[in-house]
Write a protein that holds these residues in place. Structure first.
Motif, PDB file in Angstrom:
ATOM      1  N   ALA A 152     -18.567  28.832  29.678  1.00 52.31           N
ATOM      2  CA  ALA A 152     -18.264  28.886  28.211  1.00 52.31           C
ATOM      3  C   ALA A 152     -17.008  28.810  27.863  1.00 52.31           C
ATOM      4  CB  ALA A 152     -19.058  30.029  27.468  1.00 52.31           C
ATOM      5  N   SER A 153     -16.164  29.747  28.657  1.00 50.73           N
ATOM      6  CA  SER A 153     -14.842  30.016  28.368  1.00 50.73           C
ATOM      7  C   SER A 153     -13.861  28.604  28.572  1.00 50.73           C
ATOM      8  CB  SER A 153     -14.275  31.293  29.260  1.00 50.73           C
ATOM      9  OG  SER A 153     -12.788  31.190  28.891  1.00 50.73           O
ATOM     10  N   LEU A 154     -14.113  27.991  29.737  1.00 52.15           N
ATOM     11  CA  LEU A 154     -13.498  26.662  29.922  1.00 52.15           C
ATOM     12  C   LEU A 154     -13.866  25.790  28.753  1.00 52.15           C
ATOM     13  CD1 LEU A 154     -13.859  26.750  33.787  1.00 52.15           C
ATOM     14  CD2 LEU A 154     -11.841  27.056  32.629  1.00 52.15           C
ATOM     15  N   GLN A 155     -15.314  25.737  28.175  1.00 50.48           N
ATOM     16  CA  GLN A 155     -15.398  24.587  27.367  1.00 50.48           C
ATOM     17  C   GLN A 155     -15.076  24.765  26.157  1.00 50.48           C
ATOM     18  OE1 GLN A 155     -19.721  24.383  28.368  1.00 50.48           O
ATOM     19  NE2 GLN A 155     -19.459  22.357  29.046  1.00 50.48           N
ATOM     20  N   PHE A 156     -15.061  26.145  25.622  1.00 43.50           N
ATOM     21  CA  PHE A 156     -14.917  26.514  24.196  1.00 43.50           C
ATOM     22  C   PHE A 156     -13.606  27.097  23.680  1.00 43.50           C
ATOM     23  CE2 PHE A 156     -19.730  26.312  25.021  1.00 43.50           C
ATOM     24  CZ  PHE A 156     -19.733  24.966  24.441  1.00 43.50           C
ATOM     25  N   ALA A 157     -13.413  28.069  24.745  1.00 47.94           N
ATOM     26  CA  ALA A 157     -12.098  28.931  24.217  1.00 47.94           C
ATOM     27  C   ALA A 157     -10.621  28.222  24.521  1.00 47.94           C
ATOM     28  CB  ALA A 157     -12.046  30.024  25.300  1.00 47.94           C
ATOM     29  N   THR A 158      -9.786  28.314  23.443  1.00 42.48           N
ATOM     30  CA  THR A 158      -8.536  27.789  23.831  1.00 42.48           C
ATOM     31  C   THR A 158      -7.773  28.183  24.867  1.00 42.48           C
ATOM     32  OG1 THR A 158      -7.388  29.569  22.568  1.00 42.48           O
ATOM     33  CG2 THR A 158      -8.319  27.690  21.228  1.00 42.48           C
ATOM     34  N   ALA A 159      -6.499  27.555  25.398  1.00 33.54           N
ATOM     35  CA  ALA A 159      -6.007  27.929  26.610  1.00 33.54           C
ATOM     36  C   ALA A 159      -5.250  29.483  26.468  1.00 33.54           C
ATOM     37  CB  ALA A 159      -4.713  26.974  26.797  1.00 33.54           C
ATOM     38  N   LYS A 160      -4.866  29.789  25.204  1.00 32.56           N
ATOM     39  CA  LYS A 160      -4.482  31.062  25.054  1.00 32.56           C
ATOM     40  C   LYS A 160      -5.442  32.145  25.242  1.00 32.56           C
ATOM     41  CE  LYS A 160      -1.622  34.243  22.160  1.00 32.56           C
ATOM     42  NZ  LYS A 160      -2.340  35.410  22.240  1.00 32.56           N
ATOM     43  N   GLU A 161      -6.683  31.793  24.593  1.00 32.04           N
ATOM     44  CA  GLU A 161      -7.704  32.908  24.628  1.00 32.04           C
ATOM     45  C   GLU A 161      -8.246  32.988  26.253  1.00 32.04           C
ATOM     46  OE1 GLU A 161      -9.945  31.715  20.401  1.00 32.04           O
ATOM     47  OE2 GLU A 161     -10.668  30.614  22.065  1.00 32.04           O
ATOM     48  N   ARG A 162      -8.115  31.891  27.069  1.00 29.78           N
ATOM     49  CA  ARG A 162      -8.394  31.969  28.487  1.00 29.78           C
ATOM     50  C   ARG A 162      -7.477  32.709  29.123  1.00 29.78           C
ATOM     51  NH1 ARG A 162      -9.734  26.372  27.594  1.00 29.78           N
ATOM     52  NH2 ARG A 162      -7.790  25.673  29.226  1.00 29.78           N
ATOM     53  N   TYR A 163      -6.074  32.674  28.825  1.00 24.52           N
ATOM     54  CA  TYR A 163      -5.244  33.428  29.357  1.00 24.52           C
ATOM     55  C   TYR A 163      -5.509  35.046  29.007  1.00 24.52           C
ATOM     56  CZ  TYR A 163      -0.536  35.160  30.327  1.00 24.52           C
ATOM     57  OH  TYR A 163       0.570  36.156  30.739  1.00 24.52           O
ATOM     58  N   SER A 184      -3.921  26.837  37.335  1.00 23.91           N
ATOM     59  CA  SER A 184      -5.162  26.095  37.891  1.00 23.91           C
ATOM     60  C   SER A 184      -6.689  26.772  37.430  1.00 23.91           C
ATOM     61  CB  SER A 184      -5.002  26.025  39.356  1.00 23.91           C
ATOM     62  OG  SER A 184      -6.270  25.389  40.221  1.00 23.91           O
ATOM     63  N   TYR A 185      -6.657  27.971  37.654  1.00 23.47           N
ATOM     64  CA  TYR A 185      -7.815  28.856  37.413  1.00 23.47           C
ATOM     65  C   TYR A 185      -8.343  28.462  36.049  1.00 23.47           C
ATOM     66  CZ  TYR A 185     -10.836  32.767  36.864  1.00 23.47           C
ATOM     67  OH  TYR A 185     -12.147  33.594  36.405  1.00 23.47           O
ATOM     68  N   LEU A 186      -7.105  28.630  35.010  1.00 27.95           N
ATOM     69  CA  LEU A 186      -7.452  28.563  33.549  1.00 27.95           C
ATOM     70  C   LEU A 186      -7.635  27.012  33.218  1.00 27.95           C
ATOM     71  CD1 LEU A 186      -4.847  30.733  32.365  1.00 27.95           C
ATOM     72  CD2 LEU A 186      -7.159  31.474  32.644  1.00 27.95           C
ATOM     73  N   GLY A 187      -7.573  26.118  34.180  1.00 30.53           N
ATOM     74  CA  GLY A 187      -7.892  24.584  33.903  1.00 30.53           C
ATOM     75  C   GLY A 187      -6.779  23.980  32.809  1.00 30.53           C
ATOM     76  N   ILE A 188      -5.595  24.711  33.131  1.00 28.49           N
ATOM     77  CA  ILE A 188      -4.444  24.119  31.945  1.00 28.49           C
ATOM     78  C   ILE A 188      -3.402  23.903  32.917  1.00 28.49           C
ATOM     79  CG2 ILE A 188      -5.092  25.544  30.305  1.00 28.49           C
ATOM     80  CD1 ILE A 188      -2.746  27.591  30.823  1.00 28.49           C
ATOM     81  N   THR A 189      -2.299  23.211  32.596  1.00 31.20           N
ATOM     82  CA  THR A 189      -1.083  22.907  33.379  1.00 31.20           C
ATOM     83  C   THR A 189       0.008  23.897  33.610  1.00 31.20           C
ATOM     84  OG1 THR A 189       0.341  21.976  31.526  1.00 31.20           O
ATOM     85  CG2 THR A 189      -1.141  20.620  32.401  1.00 31.20           C
ATOM     86  N   LEU A 190       1.004  24.168  34.365  1.00 28.58           N
ATOM     87  CA  LEU A 190       1.797  25.287  34.370  1.00 28.58           C
ATOM     88  C   LEU A 190       2.854  25.157  33.324  1.00 28.58           C
ATOM     89  CD1 LEU A 190       2.842  27.250  36.300  1.00 28.58           C
ATOM     90  CD2 LEU A 190       4.427  25.678  37.524  1.00 28.58           C
ATOM     91  N   GLU A 191       2.936  24.039  32.723  1.00 31.97           N
ATOM     92  CA  GLU A 191       3.942  23.917  31.457  1.00 31.97           C
ATOM     93  C   GLU A 191       3.240  24.639  30.395  1.00 31.97           C
ATOM     94  OE1 GLU A 191       2.937  21.461  33.443  1.00 31.97           O
ATOM     95  OE2 GLU A 191       5.114  21.086  34.424  1.00 31.97           O
ATOM     96  N   THR A 192       1.933  24.421  30.163  1.00 34.76           N
ATOM     97  CA  THR A 192       1.100  24.947  29.187  1.00 34.76           C
ATOM     98  C   THR A 192       0.938  26.823  29.366  1.00 34.76           C
ATOM     99  OG1 THR A 192      -0.331  22.955  28.744  1.00 34.76           O
ATOM    100  CG2 THR A 192      -1.237  24.991  27.851  1.00 34.76           C
ATOM    101  N   LEU A 193       0.944  26.966  30.673  1.00 29.25           N
ATOM    102  CA  LEU A 193       0.975  28.375  30.780  1.00 29.25           C
ATOM    103  C   LEU A 193       2.446  29.011  30.605  1.00 29.25           C
ATOM    104  CD1 LEU A 193      -0.255  30.899  31.940  1.00 29.25           C
ATOM    105  CD2 LEU A 193       0.373  30.273  34.092  1.00 29.25           C
ATOM    106  N   SER A 194       3.327  28.294  30.935  1.00 31.06           N
ATOM    107  CA  SER A 194       4.424  28.805  30.474  1.00 31.06           C
ATOM    108  C   SER A 194       5.092  28.979  29.250  1.00 31.06           C
ATOM    109  CB  SER A 194       5.753  27.838  31.100  1.00 31.06           C
ATOM    110  OG  SER A 194       5.750  27.907  32.576  1.00 31.06           O
ATOM    111  N   ARG A 195       4.393  27.965  28.205  1.00 30.43           N
ATOM    112  CA  ARG A 195       4.495  28.192  26.789  1.00 30.43           C
ATOM    113  C   ARG A 195       3.584  29.384  26.318  1.00 30.43           C
ATOM    114  NH1 ARG A 195       4.154  22.290  27.134  1.00 30.43           N
ATOM    115  NH2 ARG A 195       1.863  22.256  26.509  1.00 30.43           N
TER     116      ARG A 195
END
Length: 199
Positions: A152-163, A184-195
Motif C-alpha cells: 500500500a505504501s509503495l502504491q499510494f504514499a508519496t516518496a516523502k511519506e515513504r521516507y 532502492s527500498y523506497l522505490g525512488i531515485t537517489l536524486e529524489t531521496l537527496s531532494r
C-alpha cells in the motif's frame, strides 16, 4: 528468540501475544532447554552473506546486534527489499518452507551477533511443542500484514511519506545503510531521496 517473529513493528498487539506465549512457555525447562539446544549464537562481519540468491534457506536468523539488508538482483542491479535490526528475524520464507532456491540475498551491513537455528530444528520444535507452532502462525500473520502495508505504501504514499515512515520506524537507518540502498527500498531515485532529505 525468535526467528518466528517476522517484521513485527506494525503488529504490536501480536508481538505482545507472542512475547507472553514465549515467556510462559520458557518457564518450562524442557521447552527452554529444547530451544537453546537448537539455537547457536554466532558473530558475523560486515559484508558476510547469511543467504545468497540461488541457495536454499536452511537457517533462520535473529539479530542480537548489528543490521542486515535483504535484496534481489535484477539485470545486475540490486533492489533492496528489507532492512533488519536488533530483534528482527532474517529468512527467506518461501525458500525455507519449500526448500527451493532463494530469490533474495541477505547481507550483513555491520559487524553483528546473530542467533542461528536450522529450519529443520525449527520444524522439529514446532512439531514437538504446540507453543512454537502457535508463535509461527502469529508470526506469519504479522508478516502478511507487513507485506500488505508495504505494498500500500509503495502504491499510494508519496516518496516523502515513504521516507518519513521508514525513518520513523528505523531512525538508525540513515547511519547504518547506504543512501542508494534506502532509495532502492523506497522505490525512488537517489536524486529524489537527496531532494527529500535536503528539505
Amino acid at each position: 528468540m525468535l526467528h518466528l517473529i517476522p517484521y513485527l513493528e506494525p503488529m504490536k498487539y501480536q508481538e505482545a501475544e507472542i512475547v507472553q506465549l514465549l515467556t510462559t512457555a520458557f518457564q518450562d525447562k524442557t521447552v527452554h532447554n529444547a530451544y537453546y539446544e537448537a539455537a547457536q549464537e554466532k558473530a558475523f562481519k560486515k559484508g558476510d552473506l547469511l543467504l545468497e540468491q540461488g541457495q536454499i534457506c536452511r537457517y533462520s536468523y535473529e539479530i542480537l546486534s548489528g543490521s542486515v539488508r535483504g535484496y534481489y538482483l535484477k539485470d545486475g542491479r540490486e533492489v533492496t527489499t528489507a532492512f533488519c535490526f536488533a530483534g528482527d528475524p532474517v529468512l527467506s520464507l518461501e525458500s525455507a518452507t519449500r526448500q527451493t532456491p532463494s530469490q533474495e540475498t541477505f547481507e550483513v551491513l555491520e559487524d553483528a551477533v546473530i542467533e542461528v537455528v536450522s529450519i529443520e530444528k525449527l520444524l522439529q520444535l514446532r512439531q514437538r511443542f504446540p507453543v512454537f507452532e502457535k508463535v509461527w502462525t502469529l508470526s506469519i500473520e504479522a508478516y502478511a500484514i507487513w507485506l500488505e502495508e508495504r505494498l500500500a505504501s509503495l502504491q499510494f504514499a508519496t516518496a516523502k511519506e515513504r521516507y518519513d515512515q521508514l525513518v520513523d520506524r528505523y531512525p538508525e537507518i540513515i547511519r547504518k545503510a547506504q543512501l542508494q540502498h534506502i532509495a532502492s527500498y523506497l522505490g525512488i531515485t537517489l536524486e529524489t531521496l537527496s531532494r527529500i532529505r535536503a528539505r
